[in-house]
Scaffold this motif. Structure first.
Motif, PDB file in Angstrom:
ATOM      1  N   VAL A  32      -3.837   9.652   1.858  1.00 38.50           N
ATOM      2  CA  VAL A  32      -2.386   9.539   1.693  1.00 38.50           C
ATOM      3  C   VAL A  32      -2.036   9.479   0.204  1.00 38.50           C
ATOM      4  O   VAL A  32      -1.091  10.136  -0.258  1.00 38.50           O
ATOM      5  CB  VAL A  32      -1.844   8.301   2.430  1.00 38.50           C
ATOM      6  CG1 VAL A  32      -0.379   8.055   2.044  1.00 38.50           C
ATOM      7  CG2 VAL A  32      -1.956   8.486   3.931  1.00 38.50           C
ATOM      8  N   LYS A  33      -2.802   8.715  -0.566  1.00 41.63           N
ATOM      9  CA  LYS A  33      -2.558   8.631  -2.014  1.00 41.63           C
ATOM     10  C   LYS A  33      -2.764   9.988  -2.687  1.00 41.63           C
ATOM     11  O   LYS A  33      -1.985  10.373  -3.571  1.00 41.63           O
ATOM     12  CB  LYS A  33      -3.472   7.580  -2.643  1.00 41.63           C
ATOM     13  CG  LYS A  33      -3.112   6.150  -2.282  1.00 41.63           C
ATOM     14  CD  LYS A  33      -3.926   5.145  -3.066  1.00 41.63           C
ATOM     15  CE  LYS A  33      -5.375   5.124  -2.603  1.00 41.63           C
ATOM     16  NZ  LYS A  33      -6.158   4.072  -3.266  1.00 41.63           N
TER      17      LYS A  33
ATOM     18  N   TYR B  69       2.542   9.102  -6.743  1.00 38.09           N
ATOM     19  CA  TYR B  69       3.502  10.205  -6.882  1.00 38.09           C
ATOM     20  C   TYR B  69       4.278  10.073  -8.188  1.00 38.09           C
ATOM     21  O   TYR B  69       4.447  11.040  -8.934  1.00 38.09           O
ATOM     22  CB  TYR B  69       4.466  10.203  -5.694  1.00 38.09           C
ATOM     23  CG  TYR B  69       5.577  11.236  -5.790  1.00 38.09           C
ATOM     24  CD1 TYR B  69       5.443  12.465  -5.166  1.00 38.09           C
ATOM     25  CD2 TYR B  69       6.744  10.978  -6.518  1.00 38.09           C
ATOM     26  CE1 TYR B  69       6.455  13.418  -5.257  1.00 38.09           C
ATOM     27  CE2 TYR B  69       7.749  11.918  -6.611  1.00 38.09           C
ATOM     28  CZ  TYR B  69       7.604  13.135  -5.979  1.00 38.09           C
ATOM     29  OH  TYR B  69       8.598  14.073  -6.093  1.00 38.09           O
TER      30      TYR B  69
ATOM     31  N   TYR C 169       0.220  12.216  -1.948  1.00 34.69           N
ATOM     32  CA  TYR C 169       1.392  11.901  -2.753  1.00 34.69           C
ATOM     33  C   TYR C 169       1.233  12.387  -4.188  1.00 34.69           C
ATOM     34  O   TYR C 169       2.210  12.814  -4.829  1.00 34.69           O
ATOM     35  CB  TYR C 169       1.705  10.401  -2.691  1.00 34.69           C
ATOM     36  CG  TYR C 169       2.678  10.072  -1.592  1.00 34.69           C
ATOM     37  CD1 TYR C 169       4.047  10.021  -1.841  1.00 34.69           C
ATOM     38  CD2 TYR C 169       2.238   9.855  -0.288  1.00 34.69           C
ATOM     39  CE1 TYR C 169       4.956   9.750  -0.830  1.00 34.69           C
ATOM     40  CE2 TYR C 169       3.144   9.580   0.737  1.00 34.69           C
ATOM     41  CZ  TYR C 169       4.495   9.532   0.456  1.00 34.69           C
ATOM     42  OH  TYR C 169       5.408   9.272   1.471  1.00 34.69           O
TER      43      TYR C 169
ATOM     44  N   GLU D 252       0.829  -1.209   0.000  1.00 35.45           N
ATOM     45  CA  GLU D 252       0.000   0.000   0.000  1.00 35.45           C
ATOM     46  C   GLU D 252       0.862   1.257   0.000  1.00 35.45           C
ATOM     47  O   GLU D 252       0.563   2.233  -0.708  1.00 35.45           O
ATOM     48  CB  GLU D 252      -0.927  -0.013   1.213  1.00 35.45           C
ATOM     49  CG  GLU D 252      -2.078  -0.996   1.093  1.00 35.45           C
ATOM     50  CD  GLU D 252      -2.894  -1.109   2.365  1.00 35.45           C
ATOM     51  OE1 GLU D 252      -4.091  -1.425   2.289  1.00 35.45           O
ATOM     52  OE2 GLU D 252      -2.316  -0.888   3.466  1.00 35.45           O
TER      53      GLU D 252
ATOM     54  N   ALA E  53       1.160   4.345  -2.907  1.00 28.22           N
ATOM     55  CA  ALA E  53       1.226   5.797  -2.705  1.00 28.22           C
ATOM     56  C   ALA E  53       2.422   6.383  -3.445  1.00 28.22           C
ATOM     57  O   ALA E  53       2.324   7.432  -4.102  1.00 28.22           O
ATOM     58  CB  ALA E  53       1.308   6.117  -1.211  1.00 28.22           C
TER      59      ALA E  53
ATOM     60  N   PHE F  51      -5.823   5.877   4.009  1.00 33.40           N
ATOM     61  CA  PHE F  51      -4.967   5.501   2.888  1.00 33.40           C
ATOM     62  C   PHE F  51      -5.344   6.271   1.629  1.00 33.40           C
ATOM     63  O   PHE F  51      -4.472   6.685   0.855  1.00 33.40           O
ATOM     64  CB  PHE F  51      -5.075   3.990   2.654  1.00 33.40           C
ATOM     65  CG  PHE F  51      -4.317   3.490   1.460  1.00 33.40           C
ATOM     66  CD1 PHE F  51      -2.986   3.857   1.243  1.00 33.40           C
ATOM     67  CD2 PHE F  51      -4.928   2.642   0.549  1.00 33.40           C
ATOM     68  CE1 PHE F  51      -2.282   3.390   0.131  1.00 33.40           C
ATOM     69  CE2 PHE F  51      -4.233   2.171  -0.555  1.00 33.40           C
ATOM     70  CZ  PHE F  51      -2.915   2.543  -0.761  1.00 33.40           C
ATOM     71  N   THR F  52      -6.629   6.505   1.426  1.00 31.28           N
ATOM     72  CA  THR F  52      -7.084   7.263   0.247  1.00 31.28           C
ATOM     73  C   THR F  52      -6.509   8.669   0.259  1.00 31.28           C
ATOM     74  O   THR F  52      -6.016   9.170  -0.763  1.00 31.28           O
ATOM     75  CB  THR F  52      -8.616   7.330   0.204  1.00 31.28           C
ATOM     76  OG1 THR F  52      -9.146   6.006   0.123  1.00 31.28           O
ATOM     77  CG2 THR F  52      -9.098   8.150  -0.994  1.00 31.28           C
TER      78      THR F  52
END
Length: 434
Positions: A107-108, A60, A111, A52, A56, A104-105
């Motif tokens: 965080v993506k 990026y 990035y 995961e 991310a 997590f969403t």
């Protein structure tokens, strides 16, 4: 009066390169230095798997790959000072969002946002300003100082971050509760965000308006003005640019591979979280010395020769780790391998953009060439994170790390072949005076 003028110019040039060094590293603190030094802690606090986190990084990388190409011509057209200052400010604001420990969403998304701020607005202006600072006679020194200085900043701030993290953790690190670990990590994120904001102010104040245009008129280091700009199509037709891009791909695979050293120490050599973070910072401390030394030696012996030597050492070190010869307690052998491999990887970072002088890229096309080389060369941002995560999750423990370092060994071999071709081509051009 002339002596005063020279002294003033020397002071201004020193301030310029110091500012470029600080800005050039702090912009990447949040997206890259943070997970490099604190990878085990980041995975636990954010409840992420290696794969995961790799996704991310891949987000990026995709955004960055698309941003490199327009970012190059943008740097040739607009003021570096303005682009870089805004990029640093926006990046620091993203850190405040990360401090909330989002999903997590988010965080993506962060990035992806950092892919725009650090690459579209920042990267090409940084490289163009550095090349203008060094001129035609000192390309190795310019980029060696840039990356070596960046390494010194990263190592110093990284060590400070580890000390801060350790301060907020209990004496018995293994007994820390999830809440204690999370709060300590939030302090590190806040520290990185604040430093990035400071760098934005420094760029705006210290570079000044004169640096927006670049200072290419210095007689002692001026570029070859007989090389008129070729434009995008002309640069695309230069084989040295594509060979340089291949070298950057392979060298950057090695750089991304160093993200694994703290986790390797934790999982294979049984280091605790603080000890493994210190392993990551040790690798970073090697960078300033390796990059500066490589740059100085490159100006004397040739950029291509030093690039080939660095790729050879990088390949040997990666192969040693891939062989699986380390066991808990074999610290001396491990650190010797880590130091030599890290030195080679960081030497490459101080060399591969200096190759533009040997490749005869006109100064006016620097941004365009940076966009092309970076767009191809930094594709590991897209695939290295997921690849690393897949290998480590699919084969937990030492075996996954062995497979990963085998990939690094293959990259070093390919890069060595490309650098040899680049050297032969540049050598022929020098012989015929092209």
């Amino acid at each position: 009066m002339q002596d005063l003028g020279r002294e003033s110019s020397a002071i201004r040039r020193s301030i310029e390169i110091i500012t470029l060094v600080i800005a050039g590293e702090t912009v990447f603190f949040l997206p890259f230095v943070l997970p490099r030094v604190f990878r085990p802690t980041l995975l636990e606090v954010f409840q992420l798997t290696n794969f995961e986190l790799g996704i991310a990084f891949s987000v990026y990388g995709v955004i960055a790959m698309l941003a490199y190409f327009p970012g190059g011509p943008l740097a040739d057209r607009f003021a570096a000072r303005k682009l870089m200052a805004f990029a640093l400010l926006a990046t620091s604001l993203g850190g405040l969002m990360l401090m909330s420990i989002p999903s997590f969403t988010v965080v993506k998304v962060l990035y992806g946002f950092w892919g725009v701020t650090t690459i579209l607005l920042f990267w090409a202006p940084l490289i163009r300003a550095t090349r203008a600072w060094g001129g035609a006679k000192l390309p190795g020194r310019a980029f060696g100082i840039l990356d070596g200085g960046r390494g010194l900043v990263a190592a110093g701030i990284g060590s400070g971050a580890v000390a801060l993290f350790s301060f907020f953790m209990p004496d018995e690190v293994q007994s820390a509760t999830p809440d204690q670990r999370s709060k300590a990590f939030q302090q590190v994120i806040l520290m990185f965000s604040g430093i990035t904001f400071f760098a934005a102010v420094l760029v705006w104040v210290a570079l000044g308006r004169q640096s927006d245009r670049g200072d290419d008129s210095r007689d002692e280091i001026t570029h070859d003005t007989t090389l008129p700009p070729k434009g995008v199509r002309g640069v695309l037709r230069m084989p040295t640019v594509w060979l340089q891009a291949i070298v950057v791909v392979c060298a950057y695979v090695g750089y991304k591979g160093l993200d694994d050293v703290s986790l390797y120490a934790h999982e294979v050599l049984d280091f605790n979280e603080v000890q493994s973070a210190r392993v990551g910072t040790l690798s970073m401390w090697i960078r300033p010395f390796a990059a500066v030394a490589a740059g100085l030696l490159a100006d004397r012996f040739g950029v291509a020769r030093m690039t080939m030597l660095s790729l050879l050492i990088f390949g040997i070190g990666s192969a040693v780790i891939a062989s699986g010869g380390f066991r808990p307690g074999m610290n001396t052998f491990f650190f010797a391998t880590l130091i030599s491999t890290s030195a080679a990887v960081f030497a490459l970072r101080g060399l591969y953009f200096a190759m533009m002088e040997d490749g005869r890229v006109p100064l006016g096309d620097t941004g365009t060439a940076v966009g092309i080389v970076s767009g191809v060369g930094y594709t590991p941002d897209v695939f290295m994170g997921p690849l690393m995560g897949f290998l480590l999750d699919r084969w937990p423990g030492e075996l996954g790390h062995q497979f990963f370092f085998a990939v690094l060994t293959l990259a070093a071999i390919i890069g060595l072949a490309a650098s040899m071709s680049f050297w032969r081509m540049a050598h022929r051009r020098q012989q015929v005076g092209i």
